[in-house]
Design a protein around this motif. Structure first.
Motif, PDB file in Angstrom:
ATOM      1  N   SER A 111      37.981  33.206  52.132  1.00 26.92           N
ATOM      2  CA  SER A 111      37.167  34.325  51.644  1.00 26.92           C
ATOM      3  C   SER A 111      37.758  35.686  51.991  1.00 26.92           C
ATOM      4  CB  SER A 111      35.744  34.218  52.203  1.00 26.92           C
ATOM      5  OG  SER A 111      35.069  33.113  51.639  1.00 26.92           O
ATOM      6  N   ASN A 151      45.993  43.826  53.518  1.00 25.37           N
ATOM      7  CA  ASN A 151      46.138  42.379  53.297  1.00 25.37           C
ATOM      8  C   ASN A 151      47.054  41.753  54.342  1.00 25.37           C
ATOM      9  OD1 ASN A 151      44.434  42.305  51.106  1.00 25.37           O
ATOM     10  ND2 ASN A 151      46.064  42.316  49.584  1.00 25.37           N
ATOM     11  N   ALA A 184      40.334  40.728  45.740  1.00 25.37           N
ATOM     12  CA  ALA A 184      39.504  41.585  46.583  1.00 25.37           C
ATOM     13  C   ALA A 184      39.988  43.029  46.499  1.00 25.37           C
ATOM     14  CB  ALA A 184      39.546  41.099  48.029  1.00 25.37           C
ATOM     15  N   LYS A 185      39.070  43.943  46.278  1.00 29.12           N
ATOM     16  CA  LYS A 185      39.439  45.353  46.107  1.00 29.12           C
ATOM     17  C   LYS A 185      39.650  46.074  47.435  1.00 29.12           C
ATOM     18  CE  LYS A 185      36.828  45.896  41.782  1.00 29.12           C
ATOM     19  NZ  LYS A 185      36.157  44.578  41.778  1.00 29.12           N
ATOM     20  N   ARG A 186      39.133  45.529  48.531  1.00 27.76           N
ATOM     21  CA  ARG A 186      39.243  46.148  49.859  1.00 27.76           C
ATOM     22  C   ARG A 186      38.588  47.523  49.883  1.00 27.76           C
ATOM     23  NH1 ARG A 186      40.012  41.244  51.359  1.00 27.76           N
ATOM     24  NH2 ARG A 186      42.104  40.409  51.136  1.00 27.76           N
ATOM     25  N   GLN A 204      41.731  42.454  40.125  1.00 26.92           N
ATOM     26  CA  GLN A 204      40.342  42.436  39.666  1.00 26.92           C
ATOM     27  C   GLN A 204      40.036  43.725  38.948  1.00 26.92           C
ATOM     28  OE1 GLN A 204      38.538  39.845  39.962  1.00 26.92           O
ATOM     29  NE2 GLN A 204      36.427  40.442  39.604  1.00 26.92           N
ATOM     30  N   ARG A 206      32.780  33.395  43.034  1.00 26.26           N
ATOM     31  CA  ARG A 206      32.924  34.757  43.541  1.00 26.26           C
ATOM     32  C   ARG A 206      34.280  35.271  43.076  1.00 26.26           C
ATOM     33  NH1 ARG A 206      30.045  38.873  45.510  1.00 26.26           N
ATOM     34  NH2 ARG A 206      28.663  37.294  46.446  1.00 26.26           N
ATOM     35  N   ARG A 207      34.298  36.407  42.377  1.00 26.39           N
ATOM     36  CA  ARG A 207      35.523  36.996  41.831  1.00 26.39           C
ATOM     37  C   ARG A 207      36.292  36.007  40.952  1.00 26.39           C
ATOM     38  NH1 ARG A 207      36.478  38.596  47.505  1.00 26.39           N
ATOM     39  NH2 ARG A 207      35.590  40.664  47.856  1.00 26.39           N
ATOM     40  N   HIS A 251      32.322  42.164  55.575  1.00 26.57           N
ATOM     41  CA  HIS A 251      31.995  42.132  54.145  1.00 26.57           C
ATOM     42  C   HIS A 251      32.146  40.719  53.595  1.00 26.57           C
ATOM     43  CE1 HIS A 251      33.007  43.476  49.797  1.00 26.57           C
ATOM     44  NE2 HIS A 251      31.704  43.430  49.955  1.00 26.57           N
ATOM     45  N   ALA A 252      33.267  40.058  53.936  1.00 20.62           N
ATOM     46  CA  ALA A 252      33.498  38.690  53.464  1.00 20.62           C
ATOM     47  C   ALA A 252      32.428  37.747  53.995  1.00 20.62           C
ATOM     48  CB  ALA A 252      34.888  38.213  53.896  1.00 20.62           C
ATOM     49  N   GLU A 269      36.264  44.451  56.478  1.00 25.34           N
ATOM     50  CA  GLU A 269      36.509  43.445  55.437  1.00 25.34           C
ATOM     51  C   GLU A 269      36.057  42.068  55.902  1.00 25.34           C
ATOM     52  OE1 GLU A 269      37.334  42.350  51.640  1.00 25.34           O
ATOM     53  OE2 GLU A 269      37.356  44.379  52.479  1.00 25.34           O
TER      54      GLU A 269
END
Length: 338
Positions: free
Chosen positions: A74, A52, A80-82, A337, A131-132, A113-114, A110
């Motif tokens: 985003s 992060n 976010a689980k990363r 999450q 989202r999430r 992915h984002a 990441e």
């Protein structure tokens, strides 16, 4: 025996109200008299904090600020689980690589992915307003800015790998293979192909959609980590099959949970409309929960079977084993999450 996985005699995925419950203990031994249990949670949590911070530093707000703010919204999203970057680091460390060598690629994964999630959520794609548990990018910034944010994140990821990977830790040929692997995963034979068939729907496409739309990210993450760590060609192929299985497993379990948690009081017309919209997107919707659970069990076994070929690395393979059980069991909360 250099390495062993101890499970119950007849494991079975069991989805309850709180999620999948099948948590065979994972044990590793470097000799017949030494045995330890690996706790994935602190390993994952520590890496999330590091990743992060590096992501925050990688996307400073510049001109024009609106694009960067949308990108950061985003990439730095709460909850976010990363998973892609953590899997990349774990695979790199399996082969003795330094996590400092993996961090730039982990951040790039990441970003990619984002970007894929931003585009997936667009009205012309999956049309998801959230989202999430938070508003989707286009809900906050508009469709035009969301498209631009996603478009900008893809090349930024590649640039970040090239400009921030320590050359003394990763030879240039390996780095070129990493860049090529990510490009393959997100391109017309990878995630883009999965998204296309996801839009088309149809029961005959569900396996391809799951493998391409969800399996590619796991496959790419594991392979990139292995490349950075100096894995051999046969080992890369094992990581490829492992990552693909874990990626699909995670999504299959998500679909099972969504089906189980679905409100029984939802209006019939809403259900029919959603079913039409999501036709062919998951094993659950095409084959039902029971068949999806069987698929999840098969994927768990397949992923662990690939890791059996890494027993010579001893306890270094434990994080990757633990990812498999987490994907199926969700035995703890990652970050904010579940």
């Amino acid at each position: 025996m250099a390495f062993s996985i101890v499970t119950s005699s007849s494991p079975r995925l069991n989805i309850g109200k709180r999620g999948p419950i099948l948590q065979p203990p994972i044990r590793s031994s470097v000799s017949s008299s030494v045995s330890t249990k690996f706790d994935l949670r602190p390993y994952w949590t520590t890496l999330i904090a590091e990743i992060n911070q590096k992501l925050d530093e990688a996307i400073p707000v510049q001109y024009p600020p609106q694009i960067y703010e949308a990108m950061r919204y985003s990439v730095l999203a709460k909850g976010a689980k990363r998973s892609p970057p953590v899997m990349c680091v774990a695979a790199c460390e399996l082969f003795g690589g330094d996590r400092l060598a993996a961090f730039p690629t982990a951040c790039a994964l990441e970003m990619v992915h984002a970007a894929s999630l931003i585009h997936d959520d667009l009205p012309c794609m999956d049309d998801d307003p959230s989202r999430r548990g938070q508003p989707s990018n286009h809900t906050i910034y508009g469709v035009d800015m969301a498209i631009l944010a996603g478009d900008a994140l893809f090349p930024l990821g590649f640039r970040h790998i090239v400009s921030h990977t320590p050359p003394d830790l990763v030879p240039e040929p390996r780095l070129l293979r990493v860049v090529a692997e990510i490009a393959r995963a997100v391109g017309s034979t990878g995630m883009a192909a999965g998204q296309f068939l996801d839009l088309e729907g149809g029961p005959n496409s569900v396996e391809f959609v799951q493998e391409k739309k969800y399996g590619e990210m796991g496959e790419c993450s594991a392979v990139c980590g292995g490349l950075l760590g100096g894995a051999g060609d046969d080992e890369i192929q094992r990581l490829r099959r492992y990552g693909r299985a874990v990626g699909v497993l995670y999504q299959v379990v998500d679909d099972i949970l969504e089906e189980r948690w679905k409100s029984e009081e939802r209006k019939e017309e809403e259900e029919e409309e959603e079913d039409k919209k999501k036709k062919g997107k998951s094993y659950v919707r095409v084959y039902g929960v029971e068949k999806a659970m069987e698929v999840a069990e098969e994927l768990r076994a397949k992923a662990k079977g690939e890791l059996d070929g890494f027993e010579k690395y001893g306890e270094k393979v434990l994080p990757l084993y633990s990812f498999v059980d987490y994907a199926a069991d969700r035995g703890f909360r990652v970050g904010d999450q579940a």
